[in-house]
Motif scaffolding. Structure first.
Motif, mmCIF file in Angstrom:
data_model
loop_
_atom_site.group_PDB
_atom_site.id
_atom_site.type_symbol
_atom_site.label_atom_id
_atom_site.label_comp_id
_atom_site.label_asym_id
_atom_site.label_seq_id
_atom_site.Cartn_x
_atom_site.Cartn_y
_atom_site.Cartn_z
ATOM 1 N N ILE A 10 0.547 -10.215 1.291
ATOM 2 C CA ILE A 10 0.383 -8.951 2.006
ATOM 3 C C ILE A 10 -0.927 -8.276 1.645
ATOM 4 O O ILE A 10 -1.182 -7.969 0.479
ATOM 5 C CB ILE A 10 1.570 -8.012 1.716
ATOM 6 C CG1 ILE A 10 2.880 -8.690 2.141
ATOM 7 C CG2 ILE A 10 1.391 -6.673 2.423
ATOM 8 C CD1 ILE A 10 4.140 -7.942 1.734
ATOM 9 N N SER A 12 -2.405 -5.191 1.485
ATOM 10 C CA SER A 12 -1.936 -3.806 1.529
ATOM 11 C C SER A 12 -3.042 -2.808 1.828
ATOM 12 O O SER A 12 -2.767 -1.637 2.064
ATOM 13 C CB SER A 12 -1.217 -3.435 0.228
ATOM 14 O OG SER A 12 -2.133 -3.347 -0.827
ATOM 15 N N PRO A 17 3.414 -2.628 4.573
ATOM 16 C CA PRO A 17 4.548 -3.512 4.871
ATOM 17 C C PRO A 17 5.859 -2.750 4.980
ATOM 18 O O PRO A 17 6.137 -1.859 4.185
ATOM 19 C CB PRO A 17 4.572 -4.487 3.698
ATOM 20 C CG PRO A 17 3.856 -3.784 2.610
ATOM 21 C CD PRO A 17 2.881 -2.860 3.245
ATOM 22 N N ILE A 92 -0.060 -11.390 5.845
ATOM 23 C CA ILE A 92 0.308 -10.181 6.585
ATOM 24 C C ILE A 92 -0.904 -9.261 6.583
ATOM 25 O O ILE A 92 -1.227 -8.625 5.584
ATOM 26 C CB ILE A 92 1.526 -9.468 5.952
ATOM 27 C CG1 ILE A 92 2.644 -10.454 5.644
ATOM 28 C CG2 ILE A 92 2.004 -8.334 6.861
ATOM 29 C CD1 ILE A 92 3.160 -11.264 6.810
#
Length: 196
Positions: A10, A12, A17, A92
Motif C-alpha cells: 500500500i 499510503s 486504504p 495499491i
C-alpha cells in the motif's frame, strides 16, 4: 492445492486504504509504505493493520526524494518474489508510474497488478461474488469462450482456474468445474475435458 500468498503493498502517500480488515486471511500479507514526510497515519488504518498480526507490517521510507517510496515498493516485490516465486503482488496506488513495472513483472511471469483501492484486488472482488455459478460464468467468458488453447485434462483445467482466480481452495475450484459442467460448457470423461 496450496493457496498462493498475496502480498498487498500500500502506497499510503497516494491512497488512504479502506477495509484493511477484509485482508484478514492467512494467504494475505499487507505492507503499508509510509513516506518520509508522512508525520501521521489514520488510527483506523493502524488498528486494522495491527489486527492482522504477523500478516501486517509497515515500511517507513527514511529519506526524501522523488519516487523514493515507489522504489521501496519495487525492492520489496523483488525480495518477496525471490522468497515466494508463485506469490501474487497487488500494488495499491493511484500512481500510474507503477504500470511499466507491473508490465515487466508480468513478462517475467510474476503475478502483479496495480489497483487504486483494496476493493479492486482481484481475489477480493471475486470473493464478494463468491457464488460458484458466477465464477464459472466469469471463467468461461474470459478463459474458454474466446480461447483456442483450452485445458485438455481435469488437472490442467483446475490449474487454469487457480491461475485465473489466483486464490481458491480445492473445494472452490471443484465448484467452478461443477458450474461449468452444469452450464454445459464442458464435458468430463475420466480425466479428459471436452468442449461441446
Amino acid at each position: 492445492m496450496r493457496m498462493r500468498t498475496n502480498f498487498v503493498l500500500i502506497d499510503s502517500e497516494n491512497v488512504k486504504p479502506e477495509s484493511v480488515e477484509k485482508l484478514k486471511h492467512k494467504h494475505f500479507r499487507v505492507v503499508v509504505f509510509l513516506g518520509a514526510n508522512q508525520k501521521r497515519i489514520d488510527s483506523a488504518i493502524v488498528l486494522a493493520v495491527h489486527s492482522l498480526g504477523d500478516s501486517g507490517s509497515y515500511v517507513q521510507v527514511s529519506d526524501k526524494g522523488k519516487d523514493a517510496l515507489d522504489f521501496h515498493i519495487a525492492y520489496y516485490i523483488g525480495k518477496f518474489s525471490a522468497a515466494e516465486p508463485d506469490a501474487c503482488f497487488h500494488i495499491i496506488s493511484k500512481d500510474k508510474g507503477f504500470d511499466p513495472l507491473v508490465k515487466h513483472l508480468r513478462e517475467q511471469k510474476i503475478s502483479c497488478s496495480r489497483v487504486a483501492s483494496l476493493s479492486d484486488i482481484p481475489p477480493l472482488k471475486l470473493s464478494e461474488k463468491a457464488n460458484s455459478k458466477d465464477r464459472a460464468a466469469d471463467f468461461y467468458e474470459k478463459r474458454i469462450a474466446s480461447n483456442k488453447a483450452r485445458p485438455a485434462t481435469v488437472r490442467a483445467l483446475q490449474r487454469t482456474i487457480l491461475s485465473h482466480f489466483r486464490d481458491l481452495s480445492t473445494q472452490e475450484i471443484t465448484k467452478v468445474v461443477d458450474g461449468l459442467k452444469r452450464a454445459g460448457h464442458i464435458e468430463i470423461n475420466g480425466e479428459k475435458v471436452a468442449y461441446p
